[in-house]
Design an enzyme around this catalytic site. Structure first.
Site, PDB file in Angstrom:
ATOM      1  N   HIS A   1       2.300   1.912  -3.398  1.00  8.71           N
ATOM      2  CA  HIS A   1       1.263   2.510  -4.240  1.00  8.71           C
ATOM      3  C   HIS A   1       1.119   3.998  -3.966  1.00  8.71           C
ATOM      4  CE1 HIS A   1      -3.124   3.408  -5.030  1.00  8.71           C
ATOM      5  NE2 HIS A   1      -2.711   2.991  -6.207  1.00  8.71           N
TER       6      HIS A   1
ATOM      7  N   HIS B   1      -5.941  -8.088 -16.631  1.00  7.03           N
ATOM      8  CA  HIS B   1      -7.265  -7.731 -17.154  1.00  7.03           C
ATOM      9  C   HIS B   1      -7.543  -6.248 -16.919  1.00  7.03           C
ATOM     10  CE1 HIS B   1     -11.076  -8.708 -18.835  1.00  7.03           C
ATOM     11  NE2 HIS B   1     -11.773  -8.549 -17.735  1.00  7.03           N
TER      12      HIS B   1
ATOM     13  N   GLU C   1       0.825  -1.213   0.000  1.00  5.44           N
ATOM     14  CA  GLU C   1       0.000   0.000   0.000  1.00  5.44           C
ATOM     15  C   GLU C   1       0.858   1.260   0.000  1.00  5.44           C
ATOM     16  OE1 GLU C   1      -3.147   2.662   0.097  1.00  5.44           O
ATOM     17  OE2 GLU C   1      -2.964   0.599  -0.586  1.00  5.44           O
TER      18      GLU C   1
ATOM     19  N   HIS D   1     -12.312   5.510  -7.359  1.00  2.00           N
ATOM     20  CA  HIS D   1     -10.860   5.662  -7.380  1.00  2.00           C
ATOM     21  C   HIS D   1     -10.272   5.005  -8.633  1.00  2.00           C
ATOM     22  CE1 HIS D   1      -7.133   6.811  -5.681  1.00  2.00           C
ATOM     23  NE2 HIS D   1      -6.746   5.612  -5.259  1.00  2.00           N
TER      24      HIS D   1
ATOM     25  N   HIS E   1     -21.735  -7.573 -15.846  1.00  2.00           N
ATOM     26  CA  HIS E   1     -20.408  -7.318 -16.406  1.00  2.00           C
ATOM     27  C   HIS E   1     -20.181  -8.161 -17.659  1.00  2.00           C
ATOM     28  CE1 HIS E   1     -16.195  -6.332 -16.598  1.00  2.00           C
ATOM     29  NE2 HIS E   1     -15.831  -7.582 -16.386  1.00  2.00           N
TER      30      HIS E   1
END
Length: 335
Positions: A74, A297, A71, A135, A241
């Site tokens: 990031h 993906h 985290e 986000h 989806h």
């Protein structure tokens, strides 16, 4: 030209950050640090025994150094992107290339600020699906804006491509919706909710109120009333989806056909990116969502978005005049 080099670096950095964000989210490290912008009150994740003991005493719960490190990596990469976007805006404002409007220079700066707020709310609201999806969408939007800048700076396509604009916009509209749905699948951990049929009929059979799964005002794993989500709720998300994926396939396929009619070299790489993304989606289902394929993906969606935005940004903004129509007719007759 310095602005081109800086823009390319910023685009690549943004793409890397999107992939890194997907990796953090899919490896369940989104709450590796319970506070923001630091990690357990530090600039780095605690990894020494005394640091971890102090963190557990102060914040409660178990400290996972590995998740915290992911985290914080990031967050630091995101901070670096903020510096690049600001530098790019200053340089672009001073040089002001032709065809580059001022709003396109300013908007990425505003978006990166909003992204920082969404990053904070992701932590403080405990991975609320609506916030985490926003986000993700913010990161994709930032990539799209930067690529649009690159398209405006690049050499415009011939006037014969003016009618491609509508096909690009329709593809972008549906692809954006599909990215939102994909984010909703990921943030609700619904990737493996369907395993028996293409549209999850067995998981959805006899269940009412599946649209509860799409309410933005609910917390992770719960309905808006605080009841735990069922498999049918998650299957509803996955089912929509998959339906969206088929619509996107048709619309982007049409765009590829339109480009191919104009003997454009843009058709083949776009077709390759589309087939890659379809293959990654199917592989994720067949192989039960392995982390590398799931992250890839996300990257495939970002790549498709960037390619279509780049094409749309290079299409001439002028009206499709009689001269352009004649040119387009000549191109088609020569194929």
């Amino acid at each position: 030209m310095m602005i081109r080099a800086l823009l390319l670096l910023t685009i690549l950095w943004t793409f890397t950050l999107i992939m890194l964000g997907a990796y953090v989210r899919l490896s369940d490290a989104g709450l590796g640090c319970p506070d923001w912008p630091g990690c357990y009150g530090q600039l780095t994740a605690p990894d020494e025994p005394h640091e971890m003991t102090r963190a557990e005493q102060t914040f409660g719960g178990e400290v996972h150094a590995g998740k915290g490190s992911k985290e914080m990596l990031h967050r630091y990469v995101a901070a670096g992107l903020g510096v690049l976007v600001l530098a790019l805006a200053i340089l672009s404002w001073r040089q002001r290339p032709e065809r580059l409007p001022r709003w396109l220079i300013v908007l990425p700066v505003l978006l990166i600020v909003f992204q920082a707020l969404l990053g904070m709310w992701t932590v403080t609201l405990k991975l609320m699906p609506a916030v985490v999806t926003a986000h993700l969408l913010g990161g994709m939007s930032l990539l799209a804006l930067l690529v649009a800048m690159a398209g405006r700076i690049a050499t415009p396509l011939p006037a014969a491509f003016a009618e491609v604009r509508s096909a690009c916009y329709l593809a972008l509209l549906l692809l954006t919706g599909q990215i939102i749905l994909g984010g909703w699948v990921s943030t609700n951990y619904a990737g493996l909710a369907c395993s028996t049929s293409v549209f999850c009929q067995n998981e959805l059979a006899g269940h009412s109120g599946v649209w509860e799964a799409f309410r933005p005002d609910r917390l992770l794993g719960q309905t808006a009333d605080g009841v735990s989500l069922s498999l049918a709720h998650l299957a509803a998300i996955q089912s929509l989806h998959r339906l969206g994926a088929m619509l996107v396939l048709l619309v982007i396929g049409r765009l590829i056909y339109v480009l191919h009619q104009r003997s454009s070299r843009l058709a083949l790489p776009l077709a390759a990116a589309l087939l890659l993304q379809i293959g990654l989606g199917i592989s994720n289902v067949l192989y039960s969502l392995p982390l590398p394929l799931a992250v890839a993906h996300n990257g495939g969606a970002a790549l498709l978005l960037a390619m279509i935005v780049f094409i749309a940004a290079r299409v001439p903004a002028a009206q499709y005049t009689a001269t352009a129509r004649l040119e387009a007719a000549w191109v088609r007759s020569s194929i």
